[in-house]
Design a protein around this motif. Sequence first.
Motif, PDB file in Angstrom:
ATOM      1  N   UNK A  23      -2.647  -2.593   6.614  1.00 25.28           N
ATOM      2  CA  UNK A  23      -2.180  -2.232   5.270  1.00 25.28           C
ATOM      3  C   UNK A  23      -2.609  -0.821   4.840  1.00 25.28           C
ATOM      4  N   UNK A  24      -3.852  -0.390   5.066  1.00 22.38           N
ATOM      5  CA  UNK A  24      -4.197   0.984   4.678  1.00 22.38           C
ATOM      6  C   UNK A  24      -3.382   2.037   5.440  1.00 22.38           C
ATOM      7  N   UNK A  25      -3.083   1.762   6.703  1.00 22.92           N
ATOM      8  CA  UNK A  25      -2.258   2.704   7.471  1.00 22.92           C
ATOM      9  C   UNK A  25      -0.833   2.739   6.934  1.00 22.92           C
ATOM     10  N   UNK A  26      -0.303   1.586   6.574  1.00 26.54           N
ATOM     11  CA  UNK A  26       1.044   1.537   6.006  1.00 26.54           C
ATOM     12  C   UNK A  26       1.072   2.322   4.706  1.00 26.54           C
ATOM     13  N   UNK A  27       0.062   2.154   3.865  1.00 19.88           N
ATOM     14  CA  UNK A  27      -0.001   2.902   2.612  1.00 19.88           C
ATOM     15  C   UNK A  27      -0.093   4.406   2.882  1.00 19.88           C
ATOM     16  N   UNK A  28      -0.892   4.780   3.863  1.00 21.55           N
ATOM     17  CA  UNK A  28      -1.038   6.203   4.191  1.00 21.55           C
ATOM     18  C   UNK A  28       0.260   6.796   4.726  1.00 21.55           C
ATOM     19  N   UNK A  29       1.028   6.024   5.465  1.00 17.93           N
ATOM     20  CA  UNK A  29       2.302   6.519   5.990  1.00 17.93           C
ATOM     21  C   UNK A  29       3.387   6.499   4.914  1.00 17.93           C
ATOM     22  N   UNK A  30       3.273   5.574   3.984  1.00 18.15           N
ATOM     23  CA  UNK A  30       4.319   5.395   2.972  1.00 18.15           C
ATOM     24  C   UNK A  30       4.160   6.358   1.793  1.00 18.15           C
ATOM     25  N   UNK A  31       2.951   6.706   1.419  1.00 18.59           N
ATOM     26  CA  UNK A  31       2.721   7.540   0.242  1.00 18.59           C
ATOM     27  C   UNK A  31       3.404   8.910   0.317  1.00 18.59           C
ATOM     28  N   UNK A 111       3.008  -5.789   9.178  1.00 19.25           N
ATOM     29  CA  UNK A 111       3.209  -5.462  10.584  1.00 19.25           C
ATOM     30  C   UNK A 111       4.582  -4.826  10.814  1.00 19.25           C
ATOM     31  N   UNK A 112       5.620  -5.380  10.182  1.00 19.19           N
ATOM     32  CA  UNK A 112       6.967  -4.827  10.331  1.00 19.19           C
ATOM     33  C   UNK A 112       7.045  -3.419   9.742  1.00 19.19           C
ATOM     34  N   UNK A 113       6.420  -3.197   8.589  1.00 21.43           N
ATOM     35  CA  UNK A 113       6.420  -1.864   7.990  1.00 21.43           C
ATOM     36  C   UNK A 113       5.671  -0.863   8.854  1.00 21.43           C
ATOM     37  N   UNK A 114       4.557  -1.293   9.421  1.00 23.23           N
ATOM     38  CA  UNK A 114       3.802  -0.394  10.291  1.00 23.23           C
ATOM     39  C   UNK A 114       4.657   0.043  11.477  1.00 23.23           C
TER      40      UNK A 114
END
Length: 123
Positions: A23-31, A111-114
């Motif tokens: 989740x933190x990686x997804x947030x970092x990629x999404x922001x 997982x899918x978002x990552x």
Amino acid sequence: MTKRRSRRATRETATIAGNLMLAPMVAAMRLPLMASESRGDNPFGIETQRAIAEKNAAIAEGILAAQMSMIQSAWRFWPEVLSGRTPSVLNGVAAERSMNAALKPASRRVKANFKRLARSPQG
């Protein structure tokens, strides 16, 4: 049989926890994507709308799954008592099942978002 269930439950819990650690990686990629979308006329771009919709859907699915799991445990109460076993509602197994059921939709989405954001050219 309980050891087999215990191993399967432990494996499922570990998988869910591992997926949620992304989740933190997804947030970092999404922001950065969301920040670039907010510069335009419409502050709610595609990625922002997708994030909001996915979170709402995961919450609704998780609540429903947790409730269904607790209902199943309640239905199993008397058969477990009459067979001489400790009811899952009393020994914590029902709570564990319910928690896993509640977190599974969010885990799948993270997982899918990552995977999606990792292979996208912008993210």
